[in-house]
Design an enzyme around this catalytic site. Structure first.
Site, PDB file in Angstrom:
ATOM      1  CB  THR A   1      -6.906   0.213  -4.954  1.00  0.00           C
ATOM      2  OG1 THR A   1      -5.966  -0.512  -4.150  1.00  0.00           O
ATOM      3  CG2 THR A   1      -8.222   0.340  -4.205  1.00  0.00           C
ATOM      4  CE  LYS A   2      -2.413  -2.259  -3.549  1.00  0.00           C
ATOM      5  NZ  LYS A   2      -2.069  -3.410  -2.734  1.00  0.00           N
ATOM      6  CG  ASN A   3      -0.077   0.325 -11.444  1.00  0.00           C
ATOM      7  OD1 ASN A   3       0.877   0.519 -12.178  1.00  0.00           O
ATOM      8  ND2 ASN A   3      -0.512   1.237 -10.614  1.00  0.00           N
TER       9      ASN A   3
END
Ligand SMILES: *Cc1c(COP(=O)(O)O)cnc(C)c1O
Length: 391
Positions: free
Chosen positions: A188-190
């Site tokens: 889910t991270k950048n």
């Protein structure tokens, strides 16, 4: 109603994986060697250059990065580490695992959900060894103030920069102001590598220790050992296997190249959100007045006081809008509240964290990722307004 009520299914989070990532991973899969090697080194150099750091160590997760920080700093049972309660539990767990006491601090308040340096200062004792700051949602914590505090008291500073890869601020890039900066490349991270993490350290010797701990403190790489058929090896300390895969490194290099474009899209979406949400009465929007750089990882709102958050979440879900909560505060979690392992010395009082607790009841994260459309944001804002009007 500014947007048609035609039902949509919005994704809470998404990545920007495309053809180049698929091709790069396919190349690795047919290259004959899948564990950390040349591509891992390339990704480390690229990430370091993008952040303005001398070097970096790629590891298998953000949690592994935080764990290696605890080990490399030589934290010992009974040592205290001050960190925000309003964060993911990984940092506290990496301490607790070694009998290191996570001492949980309050946030600034409803407008800024990052840790309050004044509260950190209040919690410093003669057992304090380190401070952890977390750049909530990609918004910089008061890291220069905490750096000064850490220097004044002779403490290590760790940045949990899981939400904020490659964010430049006047105080330096996030993750480079502390002694150690830890990043996560979770789904889910950048920037995602499926699972993965990165470590920066100001001191080259400290980073060398991290690199060694990543692979059992064995000298030389496992590939060269395998290639030479060498049977003997020596270990210089107690390490772990936190090596990444070459597939993850190949993903990381390409994702890093997408980061600026993805971020500018996120930034536009956040502006749209903030404009729309300002029209919903009773709603507070943390960081709405934020000036300067942010990774725009999360879009948190604070529901009106006294809201039934779970009912609101169910209604939004039914309208195709998934939400989340970042975070249930660590100090209210069963393990950290009950302290079954007796981590907390008697001298450490069971603190109420008034500002954290008051926002925690109201917190809700709305969908945010670079593949959202402008009309998706309008749809989410309208559904939230509908649901709140019906409460
Ligand atoms: C995601 C995250 C972590 C842990 O990273 P993993 O890669 O999931 O192990 C740690 N801290 C924060 C604030 C995070 O958001």
């Amino acid at each position: 109603m500014t947007v048609s009520e035609t039902r949509r299914e919005i994704a809470f989070a998404d990545n920007t994986i495309g053809r180049p990532e698929i091709d790069a991973v396919t190349d690795v899969l047919t290259s004959g060697w899948l564990s950390a090697d040349r591509r891992t080194r390339v990704f480390e150099e690229e990430f370091a250059a993008a952040t303005g750091a001398q070097d970096a160590v790629f590891v298998s997760s953000g949690t592994a990065a935080l764990h290696l920080a605890v080990l490399a700093l030589g934290l010992r049972p009974g040592d205290e580490v001050i960190m925000p309660s309003l964060t993911f539990v990984a940092g506290a767990a990496c301490c607790a695992l070694h009998g290191v006491v996570p001492v949980l601090a309050d946030i600034h308040g409803a407008r800024d959900l990052t840790v309050d340096p004044a509260d950190i200062e209040r919690l410093i004792t003669e057992r304090t060894r380190a401070i952890v700051v977390m750049h909530y949602g990609g918004y910089p914590a008061s890291v220069a103030q905490v750096r000064a505090l850490a220097d004044r008291h002779g403490l290590h500073l760790v940045e949990d920069a899981a939400h904020s890869p490659v964010v430049s601020t006047p105080d330096g890039a996030l993750g480079t102001v502390g002694d150690i900066g830890c990043f996560s490349f979770f789904a889910t991270k950048n920037l995602t590598t499926g699972e993965g993490g990165m470590i920066l350290a100001r001191d080259a010797e400290l980073l060398a220790r991290v690199r060694s701990l990543r692979s059992h403190c064995i000298d030389g790489s496992s590939r060269s050992r395998t290639a030479s058929g060498s049977a003997g090896y020596d270990v210089s300390g107690v390490g772990l296997n936190y090596r990444p895969t070459e597939m993850a490194a190949a993903l990381g290099s390409i994702q890093l190249g997408r980061l600026a474009g993805d971020r500018s899209r996120r930034s536009d979406l956040v502006s749209l959100y903030h404009g729309g949400l300002a029209g919903i009465s009773g709603l507070d929007v943390p960081f709405a007045g934020h000036q300067g750089a942010s990774a725009h990882h999360l879009l948190p709102v604070l529901l009106p006081e006294g809201s039934d958050r779970e009912r609101i979440r169910r209604r939004l879900r039914a309208a195709g809008v998934p939400t989340s909560v970042h975070y249930p505060p660590t100090h209210l979690m069963t393990y950290y509240r009950d302290d079954p392992d007796g981590l907390r010395a008697d001298a450490i009082p069971r603190e109420r964290l008034v500002r954290t607790e008051s926002v925690a009841r109201r917190l809700l994260s709305l969908p945010l990722h670079a593949r959202l459309g402008d009309d998706d944001v309008a749809y989410v804002v309208d559904r939230l307004a509908d649901v709140l009007a019906g409460e």
